[in-house]
Design a protein around this motif. Structure first.
Motif, mmCIF file in Angstrom:
data_model
loop_
_atom_site.group_PDB
_atom_site.id
_atom_site.type_symbol
_atom_site.label_atom_id
_atom_site.label_comp_id
_atom_site.label_asym_id
_atom_site.label_seq_id
_atom_site.Cartn_x
_atom_site.Cartn_y
_atom_site.Cartn_z
ATOM 1 N N ILE A 113 4.961 -4.577 -7.322
ATOM 2 C CA ILE A 113 4.734 -3.568 -6.284
ATOM 3 C C ILE A 113 6.058 -2.945 -5.854
ATOM 4 C CG2 ILE A 113 4.064 -3.284 -3.862
ATOM 5 C CD1 ILE A 113 1.901 -5.479 -4.495
ATOM 6 N N ALA A 114 7.069 -3.791 -5.647
ATOM 7 C CA ALA A 114 8.384 -3.280 -5.249
ATOM 8 C C ALA A 114 8.952 -2.354 -6.302
ATOM 9 C CB ALA A 114 9.335 -4.449 -4.993
ATOM 10 N N SER A 115 8.805 -2.726 -7.559
ATOM 11 C CA SER A 115 9.311 -1.900 -8.655
ATOM 12 C C SER A 115 8.564 -0.574 -8.743
ATOM 13 C CB SER A 115 9.179 -2.668 -9.974
ATOM 14 O OG SER A 115 9.605 -1.884 -11.053
ATOM 15 N N ALA A 116 7.243 -0.608 -8.552
ATOM 16 C CA ALA A 116 6.423 0.597 -8.668
ATOM 17 C C ALA A 116 6.732 1.615 -7.579
ATOM 18 C CB ALA A 116 4.938 0.229 -8.627
ATOM 19 N N THR A 117 7.049 1.121 -6.388
ATOM 20 C CA THR A 117 7.285 2.042 -5.271
ATOM 21 C C THR A 117 8.755 2.426 -5.116
ATOM 22 O OG1 THR A 117 7.464 0.180 -3.723
ATOM 23 C CG2 THR A 117 5.289 1.205 -3.984
ATOM 24 N N ASP A 118 9.652 1.719 -5.803
ATOM 25 C CA ASP A 118 11.090 1.925 -5.608
ATOM 26 C C ASP A 118 11.542 3.353 -5.928
ATOM 27 O OD1 ASP A 118 13.723 0.818 -4.941
ATOM 28 O OD2 ASP A 118 14.162 1.255 -7.049
#
Length: 195
Positions: A113-118
């Motif tokens: 999730i963190a990677s997708a929204t970064d």
């Protein structure tokens, strides 16, 4: 306008009931904690990722990015709920229902999730909050100032939790907006997966 967003696992009725019972048992042993900021039953959740303040125009992009990492068949399993005084019983600022991520699937999803929204939120990097090591938990209460947690209160609350099944499944993931108030935060559901 900016929305204070986070992604979380909503709790089922069984766990909500257990949290309510644990709170009652805890307060029976430590009534002084009654005046602290207890999270409303309907707002209890397991946070996967605190995203931070997001401009409203970026919300559809965030939802699209999350949709790519939240396939409908994904289900998270957590176990062994433990009542915890954070950071320590002598000077606690929060009470958590700590959960065990035995397979690591919950932490993996949080990282995805963190990677997708970064990349979407990088232009707003000043508003992005970087989490410490991921620890799945439900925040039950926030203290107005650090205070002692009596061991008997933790034991009483834990006795209620010990009646739960060891393993709990979380088939849904929800994107929330948080509104801060003097009584504590209130949450508004934006999108839930599977959609």
């Amino acid at each position: 306008m900016r929305l204070r967003c986070f992604l979380a696992l909503p709790l089922d009725e069984e766990l909500l009931d257990a949290c309510t019972s644990a709170r009652s048992a805890f307060l029976a042993e430590s009534p002084a904690w009654e005046a602290e900021k207890w999270v409303r039953r309907e707002d209890l959740h397991v946070t996967l990722q605190f995203i931070g303040n997001v401009e409203e125009r970026f919300i559809p992009d965030v939802v699209d990015a999350l949709g790519r990492v939240l396939p409908s068949e994904r289900e998270i399993t957590l176990s062994h709920p433990r009542l915890s005084a954070i950071p320590q019983p002598r000077r606690a600022t929060m009470l958590w229902l700590s959960l065990t991520d035995t397979t690591g699937a919950c932490a993996t999803l949080a990282a995805e999730i963190a990677s997708a929204t970064d990349s979407i939120l990088r232009p707003q990097s000043a508003n992005r909050v970087e989490d410490e090591r991921f620890r799945p938990h439900v925040t039950l209460c926030r203290a107005r100032r650090s205070r002692r947690v009596p061991p008997d209160a933790i034991s009483a609350g834990q006795n209620t939790l010990d009646q739960l099944f060891e393993t709990m499944s979380y088939p849904r993931v929800t994107l929330y907006a948080s509104q801060l108030t003097t009584a504590g935060p209130h949450y508004h559901e934006l999108v839930t997966w599977p959609r």
